[in-house]
Write an enzyme that holds these catalytic residues in place. Structure first.
Site, mmCIF file in Angstrom:
data_model
loop_
_atom_site.group_PDB
_atom_site.id
_atom_site.type_symbol
_atom_site.label_atom_id
_atom_site.label_comp_id
_atom_site.label_asym_id
_atom_site.label_seq_id
_atom_site.Cartn_x
_atom_site.Cartn_y
_atom_site.Cartn_z
ATOM 1 N N LYS A 113 -28.262 3.738 -45.758
ATOM 2 C CA LYS A 113 -29.535 3.279 -45.799
ATOM 3 C C LYS A 113 -30.407 4.194 -46.686
ATOM 4 O O LYS A 113 -31.399 4.860 -46.343
ATOM 5 C CB LYS A 113 -30.086 3.424 -44.165
ATOM 6 C CG LYS A 113 -31.482 3.006 -43.738
ATOM 7 C CD LYS A 113 -31.521 1.531 -43.714
ATOM 8 C CE LYS A 113 -32.851 1.158 -43.582
ATOM 9 N NZ LYS A 113 -33.390 -0.436 -43.651
ATOM 10 N N TYR A 172 -24.048 12.533 -34.717
ATOM 11 C CA TYR A 172 -23.298 12.835 -33.545
ATOM 12 C C TYR A 172 -22.889 14.005 -33.338
ATOM 13 O O TYR A 172 -22.298 14.501 -32.242
ATOM 14 C CB TYR A 172 -21.932 12.002 -33.275
ATOM 15 C CG TYR A 172 -22.251 10.406 -33.223
ATOM 16 C CD1 TYR A 172 -23.743 9.731 -33.273
ATOM 17 C CD2 TYR A 172 -21.191 9.722 -32.767
ATOM 18 C CE1 TYR A 172 -23.828 8.544 -32.970
ATOM 19 C CE2 TYR A 172 -21.517 8.081 -32.659
ATOM 20 C CZ TYR A 172 -22.858 7.785 -32.643
ATOM 21 O OH TYR A 172 -23.095 6.366 -32.699
ATOM 22 N N ASP A 186 -18.278 -1.984 -33.432
ATOM 23 C CA ASP A 186 -18.313 -2.948 -32.279
ATOM 24 C C ASP A 186 -18.834 -4.390 -32.729
ATOM 25 O O ASP A 186 -18.021 -5.474 -31.992
ATOM 26 C CB ASP A 186 -19.349 -2.630 -31.460
ATOM 27 C CG ASP A 186 -18.675 -1.658 -30.322
ATOM 28 O OD1 ASP A 186 -17.762 -0.922 -30.388
ATOM 29 O OD2 ASP A 186 -19.332 -1.638 -29.257
ATOM 30 N N ASP A 193 -28.608 -2.579 -42.573
ATOM 31 C CA ASP A 193 -29.353 -3.765 -41.943
ATOM 32 C C ASP A 193 -28.651 -5.053 -42.253
ATOM 33 O O ASP A 193 -28.173 -5.873 -41.817
ATOM 34 C CB ASP A 193 -30.641 -3.748 -41.784
ATOM 35 C CG ASP A 193 -31.355 -3.314 -43.087
ATOM 36 O OD1 ASP A 193 -30.499 -3.087 -44.157
ATOM 37 O OD2 ASP A 193 -32.525 -3.452 -43.302
ATOM 38 N N ASP A 237 -20.132 3.214 -36.011
ATOM 39 C CA ASP A 237 -19.920 3.296 -34.402
ATOM 40 C C ASP A 237 -20.429 1.657 -34.173
ATOM 41 O O ASP A 237 -19.789 1.041 -33.321
ATOM 42 C CB ASP A 237 -20.657 4.335 -33.726
ATOM 43 C CG ASP A 237 -20.450 4.426 -32.084
ATOM 44 O OD1 ASP A 237 -19.431 3.535 -31.738
ATOM 45 O OD2 ASP A 237 -21.143 4.816 -31.436
HETATM 46 C C1 IPM Z 1 -16.302 4.834 -30.154
HETATM 47 C C2 IPM Z 1 -17.218 5.344 -28.874
HETATM 48 C C3 IPM Z 1 -17.432 6.770 -28.834
HETATM 49 C C4 IPM Z 1 -18.252 6.968 -30.268
HETATM 50 C C5 IPM Z 1 -18.228 7.290 -27.624
HETATM 51 C C6 IPM Z 1 -17.700 6.905 -26.436
HETATM 52 C C7 IPM Z 1 -18.549 8.782 -27.959
HETATM 53 O O1 IPM Z 1 -18.296 4.456 -28.788
HETATM 54 O O2 IPM Z 1 -15.090 5.348 -30.155
HETATM 55 O O3 IPM Z 1 -16.814 3.996 -30.875
HETATM 56 O O4 IPM Z 1 -19.252 6.785 -30.406
HETATM 57 O O5 IPM Z 1 -17.405 7.230 -31.129
HETATM 58 MG MG MG Z 2 -18.487 3.027 -30.184
#
Ligand code: IPM
Ligand code: MG
Length: 362
Positions: A193, A143, A253, A225, A249
Protein backbone atom coordinates in the site's frame (compact mmCIF):
# COMPACT_ATOMS: atom_id res chain seq x y z
CA UNK A 1 15.90 -41.58 6.19
CA UNK A 2 15.04 -41.12 9.82
CA UNK A 3 12.75 -38.19 10.62
CA UNK A 4 11.66 -36.76 13.94
CA UNK A 5 8.39 -34.84 13.69
CA UNK A 6 6.76 -32.70 16.37
CA UNK A 7 2.97 -33.03 16.42
CA UNK A 8 0.92 -30.11 17.67
CA UNK A 9 -2.56 -31.56 17.53
CA UNK A 10 -4.19 -28.48 19.01
CA UNK A 11 -7.87 -27.73 19.45
CA UNK A 12 -11.22 -28.40 17.77
CA UNK A 13 -10.79 -30.54 14.68
CA UNK A 14 -6.98 -30.35 15.03
CA UNK A 15 -6.48 -33.79 16.61
CA UNK A 16 -8.73 -35.48 14.04
CA UNK A 17 -7.00 -34.04 10.98
CA UNK A 18 -3.54 -34.64 12.45
CA UNK A 19 -4.45 -38.30 13.02
CA UNK A 20 -5.20 -38.76 9.34
CA UNK A 21 -2.02 -36.95 8.33
CA UNK A 22 0.04 -39.15 10.66
CA UNK A 23 -1.51 -42.15 8.96
CA UNK A 24 -0.32 -40.74 5.64
CA UNK A 25 3.16 -40.11 7.06
CA UNK A 26 3.35 -43.71 8.21
CA UNK A 27 2.20 -44.96 4.83
CA UNK A 28 4.79 -42.86 3.03
CA UNK A 29 7.48 -43.97 5.46
CA UNK A 30 6.71 -47.61 4.85
CA UNK A 31 6.59 -47.22 1.12
CA UNK A 32 9.81 -45.24 0.77
CA UNK A 33 11.76 -46.91 3.56
CA UNK A 34 11.85 -44.06 6.08
CA UNK A 35 11.41 -44.25 9.82
CA UNK A 36 9.51 -41.55 11.64
CA UNK A 37 9.55 -40.72 15.31
CA UNK A 38 6.77 -38.49 16.66
CA UNK A 39 7.00 -36.08 19.56
CA UNK A 40 3.74 -34.70 20.94
CA UNK A 41 3.91 -31.00 21.75
CA UNK A 42 1.19 -29.24 23.71
CA UNK A 43 0.17 -25.81 22.37
CA UNK A 44 -3.05 -23.82 22.08
CA UNK A 45 -6.26 -23.84 24.06
CA UNK A 46 -5.64 -27.43 25.14
CA UNK A 47 -2.37 -26.25 26.72
CA UNK A 48 -4.21 -23.46 28.54
CA UNK A 49 -6.59 -26.06 29.94
CA UNK A 50 -3.77 -28.42 30.93
CA UNK A 51 -1.11 -26.08 32.29
CA UNK A 52 -2.65 -22.60 32.40
CA UNK A 53 -0.92 -21.11 29.36
CA UNK A 54 -1.26 -21.62 25.64
CA UNK A 55 2.48 -21.63 25.01
CA UNK A 56 4.06 -23.78 27.74
CA UNK A 57 7.71 -23.25 28.65
CA UNK A 58 10.07 -25.32 26.55
CA UNK A 59 7.74 -25.58 23.55
CA UNK A 60 10.19 -24.03 21.09
CA UNK A 61 13.07 -26.20 22.36
CA UNK A 62 11.00 -29.35 21.91
CA UNK A 63 10.20 -28.33 18.34
CA UNK A 64 13.77 -27.32 17.58
CA UNK A 65 14.89 -30.84 18.44
CA UNK A 66 12.74 -32.14 15.56
CA UNK A 67 13.15 -32.04 11.78
CA UNK A 68 9.70 -30.59 11.17
CA UNK A 69 6.52 -29.61 13.00
CA UNK A 70 3.00 -30.61 11.98
CA UNK A 71 0.19 -28.54 13.44
CA UNK A 72 -3.55 -29.24 13.26
CA UNK A 73 -5.34 -26.09 14.37
CA UNK A 74 -5.60 -24.01 17.50
CA UNK A 75 -8.30 -21.78 18.94
CA UNK A 76 -11.92 -21.82 20.00
CA UNK A 77 -14.58 -19.73 21.69
CA UNK A 78 -13.56 -21.05 25.08
CA UNK A 79 -10.31 -19.07 24.90
CA UNK A 80 -11.66 -15.84 23.38
CA UNK A 81 -10.25 -12.35 23.07
CA UNK A 82 -11.54 -11.48 26.54
CA UNK A 83 -8.96 -13.86 28.07
CA UNK A 84 -5.46 -12.75 29.08
CA UNK A 85 -2.91 -12.98 26.24
CA UNK A 86 -1.00 -15.92 27.73
CA UNK A 87 -4.16 -18.04 27.71
CA UNK A 88 -5.12 -17.29 24.12
CA UNK A 89 -4.20 -19.87 21.46
CA UNK A 90 -3.39 -17.17 18.87
CA UNK A 91 -0.64 -15.83 21.12
CA UNK A 92 0.98 -19.25 21.10
CA UNK A 93 0.80 -19.55 17.33
CA UNK A 94 2.49 -16.18 16.83
CA UNK A 95 5.09 -17.04 19.47
CA UNK A 96 6.08 -20.40 17.99
CA UNK A 97 6.45 -18.84 14.52
CA UNK A 98 8.64 -16.08 15.93
CA UNK A 99 10.73 -18.33 18.18
CA UNK A 100 11.45 -20.77 15.36
CA UNK A 101 12.31 -17.87 13.02
CA UNK A 102 9.64 -18.93 10.51
CA UNK A 103 9.48 -15.72 8.54
CA UNK A 104 8.22 -17.15 5.27
CA UNK A 105 4.71 -18.50 5.05
CA UNK A 106 3.92 -20.29 1.81
CA UNK A 107 0.25 -20.66 1.05
CA UNK A 108 -0.47 -22.23 -2.29
CA UNK A 109 -3.97 -21.76 -3.66
CA UNK A 110 -4.63 -24.35 -6.31
CA UNK A 111 -7.89 -25.17 -8.01
CA UNK A 112 -7.73 -28.96 -8.13
CA UNK A 113 -9.03 -30.24 -11.48
CA UNK A 114 -11.65 -32.54 -9.93
CA UNK A 115 -13.14 -29.61 -8.04
CA UNK A 116 -13.29 -27.01 -10.77
CA UNK A 117 -17.02 -26.64 -10.22
CA UNK A 118 -16.50 -25.86 -6.53
CA UNK A 119 -14.89 -22.59 -7.58
CA UNK A 120 -17.34 -19.80 -6.76
CA UNK A 121 -16.11 -17.65 -9.65
CA UNK A 122 -17.57 -17.47 -13.13
CA UNK A 123 -17.04 -20.59 -15.20
CA UNK A 124 -14.85 -18.80 -17.75
CA UNK A 125 -12.63 -17.56 -14.95
CA UNK A 126 -12.27 -20.99 -13.35
CA UNK A 127 -11.48 -22.61 -16.68
CA UNK A 128 -8.22 -20.70 -16.91
CA UNK A 129 -7.11 -22.52 -13.76
CA UNK A 130 -5.79 -21.15 -10.47
CA UNK A 131 -2.32 -21.97 -9.23
CA UNK A 132 -0.86 -19.22 -7.14
CA UNK A 133 1.58 -19.18 -4.27
CA UNK A 134 1.03 -16.61 -1.57
CA UNK A 135 4.28 -15.81 0.20
CA UNK A 136 3.36 -14.06 3.42
CA UNK A 137 5.90 -12.41 5.72
CA UNK A 138 5.18 -14.09 9.05
CA UNK A 139 7.25 -12.71 11.88
CA UNK A 140 7.13 -8.93 11.44
CA UNK A 141 4.78 -6.04 10.85
CA UNK A 142 1.73 -5.08 12.81
CA UNK A 143 1.13 -8.53 14.34
CA UNK A 144 4.40 -8.18 16.22
CA UNK A 145 4.57 -4.42 16.78
CA UNK A 146 4.15 -2.68 20.08
CA UNK A 147 0.57 -2.49 21.31
CA UNK A 148 -0.74 0.35 23.41
CA UNK A 149 -3.92 1.09 25.28
CA UNK A 150 -4.38 4.24 27.30
CA UNK A 151 -7.02 6.64 28.53
CA UNK A 152 -7.38 10.10 27.08
CA UNK A 153 -9.15 13.04 28.63
CA UNK A 154 -11.56 13.77 25.84
CA UNK A 155 -11.66 10.75 23.53
CA UNK A 156 -12.09 7.84 25.93
CA UNK A 157 -9.76 4.85 25.58
CA UNK A 158 -7.32 4.96 22.68
CA UNK A 159 -5.27 2.09 21.27
CA UNK A 160 -2.39 1.79 18.83
CA UNK A 161 -0.68 -1.09 17.02
CA UNK A 162 2.70 -0.32 15.54
CA UNK A 163 3.70 -1.61 12.12
CA UNK A 164 7.42 -1.72 11.43
CA UNK A 165 9.52 -3.39 8.76
CA UNK A 166 13.26 -3.38 8.26
CA UNK A 167 15.13 -3.71 4.98
CA UNK A 168 16.55 -7.00 6.25
CA UNK A 169 13.12 -8.47 6.90
CA UNK A 170 11.81 -7.39 3.51
CA UNK A 171 14.84 -8.60 1.63
CA UNK A 172 14.80 -12.13 3.04
CA UNK A 173 11.11 -12.68 2.29
CA UNK A 174 11.52 -11.08 -1.13
CA UNK A 175 14.36 -13.42 -1.96
CA UNK A 176 12.21 -16.42 -1.05
CA UNK A 177 9.52 -15.20 -3.44
CA UNK A 178 11.90 -14.71 -6.36
CA UNK A 179 13.55 -18.08 -5.77
CA UNK A 180 10.16 -19.80 -5.68
CA UNK A 181 9.04 -18.01 -8.82
CA UNK A 182 12.07 -19.41 -10.63
CA UNK A 183 10.75 -22.91 -9.92
CA UNK A 184 7.28 -21.96 -11.13
CA UNK A 185 6.00 -19.62 -13.84
CA UNK A 186 8.60 -16.93 -13.13
CA UNK A 187 6.35 -14.09 -12.08
CA UNK A 188 6.36 -12.16 -8.81
CA UNK A 189 3.57 -9.78 -7.81
CA UNK A 190 4.54 -7.74 -4.78
CA UNK A 191 1.55 -6.46 -2.83
CA UNK A 192 1.74 -3.26 -0.81
CA UNK A 193 0.00 0.00 0.00
CA UNK A 194 2.82 2.27 -1.08
CA UNK A 195 0.40 5.09 -1.91
CA UNK A 196 -0.22 5.48 1.84
CA UNK A 197 2.16 3.55 4.11
CA UNK A 198 5.83 4.28 4.75
CA UNK A 199 6.52 0.58 5.45
CA UNK A 200 5.08 -0.17 2.02
CA UNK A 201 7.32 2.42 0.35
CA UNK A 202 10.35 0.72 1.88
CA UNK A 203 8.90 -2.66 0.90
CA UNK A 204 8.55 -1.55 -2.69
CA UNK A 205 12.03 -0.09 -2.98
CA UNK A 206 13.65 -3.23 -1.56
CA UNK A 207 11.60 -5.40 -3.94
CA UNK A 208 12.66 -3.26 -6.90
CA UNK A 209 16.33 -3.71 -5.99
CA UNK A 210 15.81 -7.47 -5.70
CA UNK A 211 13.96 -7.63 -9.00
CA UNK A 212 17.14 -6.43 -10.72
CA UNK A 213 18.95 -9.49 -9.40
CA UNK A 214 16.30 -11.71 -11.00
CA UNK A 215 15.99 -10.41 -14.56
CA UNK A 216 14.54 -13.75 -15.65
CA UNK A 217 11.54 -13.24 -13.33
CA UNK A 218 8.73 -10.93 -14.38
CA UNK A 219 7.95 -8.44 -11.62
CA UNK A 220 5.01 -6.18 -10.81
CA UNK A 221 3.77 -4.01 -7.93
CA UNK A 222 0.12 -4.42 -6.97
CA UNK A 223 -1.71 -2.26 -4.45
CA UNK A 224 -3.39 -4.40 -1.83
CA UNK A 225 -6.93 -3.18 -2.48
CA UNK A 226 -6.55 -3.79 -6.18
CA UNK A 227 -5.05 -7.20 -5.42
CA UNK A 228 -8.10 -8.21 -3.37
CA UNK A 229 -10.22 -7.32 -6.38
CA UNK A 230 -7.97 -9.08 -8.93
CA UNK A 231 -8.05 -12.32 -6.91
CA UNK A 232 -11.78 -12.62 -7.52
CA UNK A 233 -11.70 -11.09 -11.00
CA UNK A 234 -8.88 -13.12 -12.53
CA UNK A 235 -6.79 -15.20 -10.10
CA UNK A 236 -5.15 -17.04 -13.00
CA UNK A 237 -2.96 -13.98 -13.65
CA UNK A 238 -0.96 -14.59 -10.46
CA UNK A 239 1.99 -16.89 -9.93
CA UNK A 240 3.87 -15.85 -6.78
CA UNK A 241 2.38 -13.12 -4.60
CA UNK A 242 4.61 -11.70 -1.89
CA UNK A 243 3.34 -9.46 0.86
CA UNK A 244 3.62 -8.34 4.46
CA UNK A 245 2.07 -10.18 7.38
CA UNK A 246 -1.40 -8.67 7.71
CA UNK A 247 -2.08 -8.24 3.99
CA UNK A 248 -1.00 -11.86 3.52
CA UNK A 249 -3.27 -13.05 6.31
CA UNK A 250 -6.27 -11.45 4.67
CA UNK A 251 -5.47 -12.18 1.04
CA UNK A 252 -4.61 -15.82 1.68
CA UNK A 253 -8.07 -16.47 3.11
CA UNK A 254 -9.55 -14.81 0.06
CA UNK A 255 -7.34 -16.78 -2.33
CA UNK A 256 -8.21 -20.04 -0.59
CA UNK A 257 -11.91 -19.46 -0.98
CA UNK A 258 -11.75 -18.99 -4.73
CA UNK A 259 -10.39 -22.53 -4.99
CA UNK A 260 -13.60 -23.91 -3.54
CA UNK A 261 -12.73 -24.97 -0.04
CA UNK A 262 -10.49 -23.72 2.69
CA UNK A 263 -10.49 -27.36 3.82
CA UNK A 264 -8.12 -28.23 0.99
CA UNK A 265 -5.28 -25.79 1.40
CA UNK A 266 -1.99 -26.51 3.15
CA UNK A 267 0.74 -24.16 4.27
CA UNK A 268 4.40 -24.20 5.12
CA UNK A 269 6.18 -21.78 7.42
CA UNK A 270 9.89 -21.80 6.97
CA UNK A 271 12.96 -19.94 8.13
CA UNK A 272 16.65 -20.23 7.40
CA UNK A 273 17.48 -23.08 9.72
CA UNK A 274 14.98 -24.13 12.37
CA UNK A 275 12.49 -26.90 11.51
CA UNK A 276 9.66 -25.82 9.25
CA UNK A 277 6.09 -25.80 10.51
CA UNK A 278 3.32 -27.26 8.38
CA UNK A 279 -0.35 -26.62 8.96
CA UNK A 280 -3.66 -26.42 7.14
CA UNK A 281 -4.88 -22.90 6.44
CA UNK A 282 -8.24 -23.56 8.05
CA UNK A 283 -8.98 -23.02 11.72
CA UNK A 284 -10.12 -25.34 14.48
CA UNK A 285 -13.82 -25.40 13.42
CA UNK A 286 -15.15 -26.02 16.95
CA UNK A 287 -18.69 -26.43 15.58
CA UNK A 288 -17.81 -29.75 13.94
CA UNK A 289 -15.04 -30.91 16.30
CA UNK A 290 -15.08 -34.56 17.31
CA UNK A 291 -17.77 -35.46 14.79
CA UNK A 292 -15.66 -37.08 12.07
CA UNK A 293 -16.79 -34.35 9.64
CA UNK A 294 -13.66 -32.28 9.02
CA UNK A 295 -11.76 -32.52 5.76
CA UNK A 296 -8.25 -33.85 6.52
CA UNK A 297 -6.99 -33.03 3.03
CA UNK A 298 -5.36 -29.69 3.88
CA UNK A 299 -3.33 -31.31 6.66
CA UNK A 300 -2.40 -34.22 4.42
CA UNK A 301 -1.27 -31.78 1.72
CA UNK A 302 0.73 -29.98 4.42
CA UNK A 303 2.62 -33.25 4.88
CA UNK A 304 3.38 -33.14 1.14
CA UNK A 305 4.82 -29.66 1.62
CA UNK A 306 6.90 -30.99 4.52
CA UNK A 307 8.50 -33.56 2.24
CA UNK A 308 9.08 -30.93 -0.42
CA UNK A 309 10.45 -28.06 1.65
CA UNK A 310 11.93 -29.58 4.82
CA UNK A 311 13.08 -32.98 3.63
CA UNK A 312 13.90 -32.17 -0.01
CA UNK A 313 11.95 -35.25 -1.08
CA UNK A 314 9.80 -34.12 -4.05
CA UNK A 315 8.99 -37.69 -4.99
CA UNK A 316 7.09 -38.34 -1.75
CA UNK A 317 5.43 -34.92 -2.02
CA UNK A 318 4.24 -35.63 -5.57
CA UNK A 319 2.93 -39.03 -4.54
CA UNK A 320 0.80 -37.55 -1.77
CA UNK A 321 -0.56 -34.81 -4.02
CA UNK A 322 -1.36 -37.33 -6.73
CA UNK A 323 -3.16 -39.58 -4.27
CA UNK A 324 -5.32 -36.63 -3.15
CA UNK A 325 -6.14 -35.69 -6.74
CA UNK A 326 -7.08 -39.26 -7.56
CA UNK A 327 -9.36 -39.64 -4.56
CA UNK A 328 -11.09 -36.39 -5.50
CA UNK A 329 -11.32 -37.47 -9.14
CA UNK A 330 -13.00 -40.69 -8.00
CA UNK A 331 -15.65 -38.49 -6.46
CA UNK A 332 -14.96 -38.92 -2.75
CA UNK A 333 -16.16 -35.83 -0.89
CA UNK A 334 -16.18 -34.60 2.69
CA UNK A 335 -19.09 -32.36 3.66
CA UNK A 336 -17.27 -29.08 2.93
CA UNK A 337 -16.75 -29.90 -0.74
CA UNK A 338 -19.82 -32.01 -1.50
CA UNK A 339 -22.52 -30.67 -3.75
CA UNK A 340 -26.12 -31.06 -2.60
CA UNK A 341 -27.14 -34.71 -2.97
CA UNK A 342 -23.57 -36.02 -3.27
CA UNK A 343 -22.47 -38.83 -1.00
CA UNK A 344 -20.43 -37.55 1.92
CA UNK A 345 -17.67 -39.39 3.75
CA UNK A 346 -16.06 -38.54 7.09
CA UNK A 347 -12.60 -37.47 8.19
CA UNK A 348 -11.34 -41.01 8.80
CA UNK A 349 -12.67 -42.44 5.59
CA UNK A 350 -11.15 -39.62 3.54
CA UNK A 351 -7.78 -40.25 5.19
CA UNK A 352 -8.15 -43.96 4.53
CA UNK A 353 -8.97 -43.43 0.84
CA UNK A 354 -5.86 -41.30 0.38
CA UNK A 355 -3.69 -43.89 2.14
CA UNK A 356 -5.14 -46.70 0.02
CA UNK A 357 -4.25 -44.76 -3.11
CA UNK A 358 -0.72 -44.17 -1.87
CA UNK A 359 -0.24 -47.85 -1.12
CA UNK A 360 -1.62 -49.08 -4.40
CA UNK A 361 0.90 -47.18 -6.50
CA UNK A 362 4.16 -48.92 -7.36
C1 IPM B 1 -3.50 -17.59 10.14
C2 IPM B 1 -4.32 -17.20 11.32
C3 IPM B 1 -3.41 -16.62 12.39
C4 IPM B 1 -2.66 -15.47 11.76
C5 IPM B 1 -4.09 -16.20 13.68
C6 IPM B 1 -4.87 -17.34 14.29
C7 IPM B 1 -3.13 -15.62 14.67
O1 IPM B 1 -5.30 -16.30 10.93
O2 IPM B 1 -2.62 -18.46 10.29
O3 IPM B 1 -3.71 -17.04 9.06
O4 IPM B 1 -3.18 -14.37 11.65
O5 IPM B 1 -1.53 -15.66 11.33
MG1 MG C 1 -5.47 -16.04 8.84
Amino acid sequence: MNYKIALIRGDGIGPEVVNEAVGVLDTVAEKYGHTIEYVDVLLGGCATDAVGKSYPDGTAEKCRACDAVLLGAVGGPKWGSDKPAEQRPETALLAIRKDLGLYANLRPAVLRPALADACPLKKETAEGGIDLMMVRELTGGIYFGQRERYNTEDRGVECADRMAYSEKEIKRIGRRAFELARLRRKKVSSVDKANVLETSRLWRSVMHRLAQEYPDVQYEDVLVDNCAMQIVRDPGQFDVLVTENMFGDILSDEASMVTGSIGLLPSASIGDSAPGLYEPIHGSAPDIAGQDKANPTATILSVAMMFRYSFQRPEEADAIERAVDEVLAEGWRTADIAKPGERVIGTREMGEKIRERLKSKG
